[in-house]
Design a protein around this motif. Sequence first.
Motif, short mmCIF file in Angstrom:
data_model
loop_
_atom_site.label_atom_id
_atom_site.label_comp_id
_atom_site.label_asym_id
_atom_site.label_seq_id
_atom_site.Cartn_x
_atom_site.Cartn_y
_atom_site.Cartn_z
N ASN A 119 16.37 -0.04 17.62
CA ASN A 119 16.08 -0.47 18.98
C ASN A 119 17.35 -0.64 19.80
OD1 ASN A 119 13.23 -0.57 19.24
ND2 ASN A 119 13.15 -2.42 17.97
N ASP A 120 18.40 -1.16 19.18
CA ASP A 120 19.67 -1.28 19.90
C ASP A 120 20.17 0.08 20.34
OD1 ASP A 120 19.59 -4.00 19.53
OD2 ASP A 120 20.93 -4.01 17.78
N ALA A 121 20.08 1.06 19.44
CA ALA A 121 20.53 2.41 19.78
C ALA A 121 19.66 3.03 20.87
CB ALA A 121 20.52 3.28 18.52
N LEU A 122 18.34 2.83 20.76
CA LEU A 122 17.44 3.39 21.78
C LEU A 122 17.66 2.73 23.13
CD1 LEU A 122 14.12 3.61 19.69
CD2 LEU A 122 15.60 5.51 20.38
N LYS A 123 17.94 1.44 23.11
CA LYS A 123 18.18 0.74 24.37
C LYS A 123 19.44 1.26 25.04
CE LYS A 123 18.72 -3.90 26.32
NZ LYS A 123 18.74 -5.36 26.03
N ALA A 124 20.49 1.47 24.24
CA ALA A 124 21.74 2.00 24.80
C ALA A 124 21.52 3.38 25.38
CB ALA A 124 22.81 2.02 23.73
N GLU A 125 20.73 4.19 24.70
CA GLU A 125 20.45 5.54 25.19
C GLU A 125 19.63 5.50 26.47
OE1 GLU A 125 18.54 7.49 21.96
OE2 GLU A 125 20.30 7.39 20.62
N ALA A 126 18.66 4.57 26.54
CA ALA A 126 17.83 4.46 27.74
C ALA A 126 18.67 4.01 28.94
CB ALA A 126 16.69 3.49 27.48
N VAL A 127 19.56 3.04 28.70
CA VAL A 127 20.43 2.58 29.79
C VAL A 127 21.32 3.71 30.27
CG1 VAL A 127 22.31 1.02 30.36
CG2 VAL A 127 20.35 0.17 29.05
N ALA A 128 21.85 4.49 29.31
CA ALA A 128 22.73 5.60 29.69
C ALA A 128 21.97 6.66 30.47
CB ALA A 128 23.36 6.20 28.44
N ALA A 129 20.69 6.85 30.12
CA ALA A 129 19.90 7.87 30.79
C ALA A 129 19.24 7.35 32.06
CB ALA A 129 18.84 8.41 29.83
N GLY A 130 19.30 6.03 32.28
CA GLY A 130 18.70 5.45 33.46
C GLY A 130 17.19 5.45 33.43
N PHE A 163 13.49 1.12 29.02
CA PHE A 163 13.54 1.01 27.56
C PHE A 163 12.27 0.35 27.06
CE2 PHE A 163 14.57 -1.97 24.01
CZ PHE A 163 14.60 -1.03 23.00
N MET A 164 11.64 1.00 26.07
CA MET A 164 10.44 0.45 25.46
C MET A 164 10.74 0.19 23.99
SD MET A 164 6.60 2.07 25.26
CE MET A 164 6.54 2.17 27.05
N PRO A 165 10.90 -1.06 23.59
CA PRO A 165 11.25 -1.35 22.20
C PRO A 165 10.15 -0.94 21.23
CG PRO A 165 10.68 -3.37 23.33
CD PRO A 165 10.71 -2.31 24.39
N VAL A 166 10.58 -0.56 20.03
CA VAL A 166 9.65 -0.19 18.96
C VAL A 166 9.40 -1.42 18.10
CG1 VAL A 166 9.24 1.35 17.01
CG2 VAL A 166 10.57 2.16 18.97
N ARG A 167 8.13 -1.73 17.93
CA ARG A 167 7.76 -2.88 17.10
C ARG A 167 6.91 -2.40 15.93
NH1 ARG A 167 7.77 -4.85 22.36
NH2 ARG A 167 9.14 -6.67 22.66
N MET A 168 6.93 -3.21 14.86
CA MET A 168 6.23 -2.79 13.64
C MET A 168 5.62 -3.99 12.96
SD MET A 168 7.82 -0.71 10.37
CE MET A 168 7.75 0.85 11.27
N GLY A 169 4.43 -3.78 12.40
CA GLY A 169 3.78 -4.79 11.58
C GLY A 169 3.75 -4.33 10.14
#
Length: 724
Positions: free
Chosen positions: A561-572, A575-581
């Motif tokens: 999620n940290d990596a995806l968030k950084a990528e989303a911010v860079a792409a403008g 960010f939608m976090p991935v959650r798991m049960g």
Amino acid sequence: MNAGLSRLPLALLISVALLAACLALRIADPEPVARLRLSAFDTYLRAAPRQVDPSFPVRIVAIDEASLAAVGQWPWPRTRLADLVSKLVSAGAASVTFDMVFAEPDRLSPEVLLRTLMDDAGQAAAIASLGRLSSNDARLAAAIDGAPVVLGVAGNSNVTSKIAPYPGAVSFAGDDPLMFVHSFAGGVQNLPNLTKAARGIGAVNWLPSSDQVLRRIPLLVSIGGAVYPSLALEALRVGTKQSTIFIKSSGGSGVEALGQKTGIESIRVGETVLPSDGRGELWLKFAPGDPRRTISALSVLDGTVKSGDIKSRHIIIGATATGLLDLRATPLEPAVPGVEIHAQALEQMLAGDHLLRPAYATGAEIAFLIVIGALVAWLIERSGAVVAAIAGLVSIAFIILLSWLAYSRAGLLFDPVYPSLSVALLYFGVSLTSFIKSEIQRAEIRSAFGHYVAAPLVEELARNRDKLKLGGETREITLLFADVRGFSKISEGLRADELIRFVNRLFTPLTDVILGHNGTIDKFMGDAVMAFWNAPVHDANHASNACRAALAMLDRLAALNDALKAEAVAAGVPFMPVRMGIGLNTGECVVGNVGSPQRFDYSVLGDVVNVAARFEEATKTFGARIVVGERTAAQAPQFAFLELGSVTPRGKDRPENVFALLGDEIYAASEAFLDVRNAHVAFLAARQGGEPRRTEEALAACMRVAPEDMVTYYRNCASEKIAT
């Protein structure tokens, strides 16, 4: 490679190659192979030699140490030899054979001495009378003339001079024996007067094997293009008063051996038929050395010999004194006098106790090798190495026994060594193939299960395939179900290729976590994964390992999620976090290969699987990210658990208590968790006691210390989404 060959089993191809190599080597019959065969025959001969005839029909008159001491150094004057012949003939010897060639005049003859002494003119008158004496060679010829005496001749390829014609007759049926016998360009013969006086002449040649051990003698040789018998064979002819030697060669029976010229089959002298190999050789079946066979020449010369030891005996005169160096090696003795070889050969001819390597022996050995080799290879492929080893050992024992019986009962020589060694080589070669095949199968197991099972477990499976049972077995298993929350919403904004990359990016680290904690991945189901512990390899800590893997999966998810968030911010982009049960449950399951022989999966079956899936669904209700069944929690008490409530799985009447897994044993021992646990226990007690005000206060206390994983749970409790 040809498509048909590529479909053949590797073991079959290697078996055929090894068998063909063994057959080619046997047909080529190089020296090492031939020596193996000869060593086996030597062993048989040492175990069961020819029995000595107690009447000793052949006697050796030996030029031994005692004779040399009394008569003088060798060579003796031929007058002495003439005296020896006369005494032997007078005593009634059936034949007298010299194992020597008198190629030069006697140096002690009067005429030779005369020529030597005539160099001194002062002695001429004193020695003139020597010229009137008869020569020693003439006196020996006179003693020989009319007597049954055989002299030796020697074939020699280094000379081209021909020798006197054979005095007897040779008749043959079939192919000309000159095509097969050992041939010499010329030879060395006796003085003409001795040759003319003798009743027979025989070749003294023998041809030892490459190891210089004498096992056969040529019964016939070619000298200067003419056939001559061996010394022993000629002694037999003269001693039995026969005039002709009859030879039967290939085609001699009027039947062609498939058009092949197989050589000499037999040699007959009178009623005595001698078996022969193709080259006219006689295999010698030696008898043990016996001093009674030998008579000292001195005892004949001084008249002390018993007449009964000579009468009707075949006498062979030869040197036995060690200093005369006429020694030969045999399978029974490292060194025996050469004259004894001739004597033993003649004894064997008279006894009729022969050895023969039949013409079909090589073909029979090759056929046995093909049949047994193919059987062993087939058994290894079909029944395994143990059964094949038993069959191979039985086959080897059978050929050794058969070979021994053929030798001991019929005097036939069949090679037991090379076929046995070839079968053993074939066994080890095909076993090596099976071992390689087994290693390939292990590699396949590593490759196949490496996608599902941790590397150490794969290695254990490769070492012990019994742990991977076909079918099923009952075993206590800890199940893990993990499902991505809101996956449909995540996938809506992704193209197909982007969705595949996202799923692979999500499950790659999760797979590493499961395998790294000794888990087995059962299957991926879209946005969910199912894994289990304690199969196929036993894991005593399966519940703990499953709990540890679940916690690590959430850590990896946080990193993703940290990596995806950084990528989303860079792409403008948002960010939608991935959650798991995640749901964990422990219980008895049937585990094994499920499916059909054409396609099966290594999986687990049972209620525990369904309950684990229900626990994963319960994470939505309770708001905890990891929900664990009571048996899992009981087997991993060192972890940080909080009781959540109860769940009634589908198809079950009894509810099961469930727990939230918050951390490992380090967190479980921390003050932070102790505060959370104490507040949570107080909340559960107040709620179960039906005290609303106290429950509300306890719930507020829980919210103040609650970790992130429990915030949603307490909020749901406050809104009464979770029933008391």
